[in-house]
Enzyme design. Sequence first.
Site, PDB file in Angstrom:
ATOM      1  N   LEU A 146      -7.803   3.853   5.859  1.00 42.33           N
ATOM      2  CA  LEU A 146      -7.165   2.549   5.997  1.00 42.33           C
ATOM      3  C   LEU A 146      -5.751   2.723   6.526  1.00 42.33           C
ATOM      4  O   LEU A 146      -5.060   3.681   6.171  1.00 42.33           O
ATOM      5  CB  LEU A 146      -7.096   1.831   4.646  1.00 42.33           C
ATOM      6  CG  LEU A 146      -8.397   1.298   4.049  1.00 42.33           C
ATOM      7  CD1 LEU A 146      -8.147   0.795   2.632  1.00 42.33           C
ATOM      8  CD2 LEU A 146      -8.973   0.181   4.904  1.00 42.33           C
ATOM      9  N   LYS A 154      -6.153  -1.127  -5.203  1.00 38.50           N
ATOM     10  CA  LYS A 154      -6.383   0.170  -4.573  1.00 38.50           C
ATOM     11  C   LYS A 154      -6.380   1.237  -5.677  1.00 38.50           C
ATOM     12  O   LYS A 154      -5.322   1.653  -6.148  1.00 38.50           O
ATOM     13  CB  LYS A 154      -5.313   0.472  -3.532  1.00 38.50           C
ATOM     14  CG  LYS A 154      -5.586   1.717  -2.705  1.00 38.50           C
ATOM     15  CD  LYS A 154      -4.551   1.866  -1.593  1.00 38.50           C
ATOM     16  CE  LYS A 154      -4.865   3.070  -0.725  1.00 38.50           C
ATOM     17  NZ  LYS A 154      -4.782   4.345  -1.463  1.00 38.50           N
TER      18      LYS A 154
END
Length: 734
Positions: free
Chosen positions: A90, A121
């Site tokens: 990402l 996350k």
Amino acid sequence: MTSAGVDGMEDARRSWQQLVEQIEQARVEYYGKDKPTLGDDEYDALFRDLQAIEQEFPQLQTGDSPTQTVGGDRSEMFEPVEHLARMMSLDNAFSIDELQAWSSRIEKDLGFVPPMLCELKVDGLAVDIVYDDGVLRSLATRGDGRVGEDVTSNARYIPAIPHRLKQSKGGPPIPKLLEVRGEAYFPVADFEALNEQMLEQGRSPFANPRNAGAGTLRQRIDKRERELDSARSAKSATSDRSVTRIARLEAEYETAVTRLRLLQLVAHGIGVAEGFSPNRQSQAYEALASWGLPVSDRVKVHTTVKGVEGYIDFYDAHRHDVSHEIDGVVVKVDEFALQDRLGATSRAPRWAIAYKYPPEVVRTRLLDIRVNVGRTGRVTPFAVMEPVLVSGTTVSMATLHNADEVKRKGVLIGDMVFLRKAGEIIPEVIGPVVEVRTGSEKSFVMPRKCPECGTPLAHEQETDVDIRCPNSRSCPAQLRERLFHVGSRGALDIEGLGWKAAAALLADELVEDEGDLFALTEEVLSGSEFFTRAADGGSRRELTEHARKLLSELEIAKTKPLWRILVALSIRHVGPTAAQALAGEFADLTVIGQAPVEALATVDGVGHTIAEAVHEWFAQDWHREVVSKWQVAGVRMSQERVETGPRPLDGLAIVVTGTVEGFTRDSAIAALTEAGAKVTSSVSKKTDFVVVGESPGSKYDKAVKLGVPILNAEGMAILLAHGRDAAGQVATAS
């Protein structure tokens, strides 16, 4: 190209090559060895520097540049397994401006801002799980994104990973083929316990839960089993040497299995699915949950960027309310058709981004270990470090608790160390990065004499881990700390009596000890430069506003409740809870000072240890002199016994954990106790409420497990103002 341009290009090429080498080495240590020697912040800084060079000199960018590839290679320890769909990395955003820039690109490409799914996350290890007709086929690490490591044999020890999916009533049918993406992680409590074990074994602690999870999952349990079976079946199995070896192998095997059983999983995506075509990411999560796969219950879909920012801000403030470590928030376009339209780069999707919070674990150099002498004589080592930014603030010192703790953690002066600052707590050294030692590091030696007064240091008892300076009467450090404590929020809350003011009062000999504090006058303070300023062109000096404020606050402090007077006297072990219990029972300081240990110990919330400390304190002549001086100066030493009926929180058992916004820990306890609550130290089924602030620790987890109502700072304010029923309406149990 000019010569200057050629030189600039060559400089850029050298910098590019150096950054690539540093990043690739860091990836090997992080992904391959599970032993990073760089902090996340250092790695992110290197990566961004590389991106900046490649943006200015695009000709330097190659297909195998770290900016174009996914970090992590497959270890030769495991068989390779090719992912059905590529696992990507990402892109990161480190500020709201960068997040808004990403959303603006999305809006430009699509013509509108689509609904965004927000999820935490998790600081764990990315895994790929494949099911055939609902039966587990393989478990693999991410590897380089295309090929990972086959760790399927370890899956049988991980209860969090279903071996067979279940069909729920009314739910979508289980796909014939399903590839699930997830994050394997350690809960915070288990991670901290594991690091304790690592330190006890003289090994570097894991820098973060991700490395702990990776080190646990990437174990060859099958190899350990074969070694153990072979040792047990050998002809020499009964010999002393073999018995010892078998015992060691059994212990290692049990440790490895136990660690695997502690691993948790959160599913956060689908790679390939045959027979299942959801329209949205959120819909896919609902399906995964219906099949028995663990998904986060903190996922939210927001239709505006402001909503996304609110989600990010909320978990920035509440990241320690979660049982696992998080290092940011992942934002994804929710609709799969729009994800397909936006596409991906060579390493990351354009439809998702990771917003990274400031790191709470960083790496820095331990320059020195010094000691601090506290108000009760306790001598505490602390680390002096190269200043480093952690959790948004620059830190240069951290606690090391005591000499035994320094030894247990194995830190040496000159070490590179991992430093943690979770929320607003005092920074703490986790442990050394043993792998980067040069041999020039030195051991810390605890001083034998007080660094402030030269008195020999000693343990009060053989079992006492703390070393103390016994010169409580005149040690400058203890005098300064005690004087400062009198004015602290948990004691008499005297504005103007900070650490510098306390030091000036002693240095200028305006007071001999805390007993003289309430005898201060304008005339006395005028003898100190600290409390005066030049006036009339410098011909005379006058008191500062700070000095006048101090005198005013001292008058107010004389009228404070008896329990605050008790706290201000710096009696060891006596905090607000014990002080309020003693004041409520005896109502007079003279009576408390004359009470026998047995009478003090019977007070609810006091106990024998505190009772002995109180009795011993009042047995000292100079302590009684302090009390006498305060009494002569007009400090209130008693309180009336007034029957006012039940207080709002009478009968409630409350636990406070973490830092509650607007309060110190002591003042939060004091506010609850003054309202009638009994504040306890442990959570049980009998606990009425748990008040949770930042960095709450295991008490929060236990409250969730037992279903005890949980209050945040706002909930506590409602409890204090409106009572139990009103607080119950805003309390949560998860």
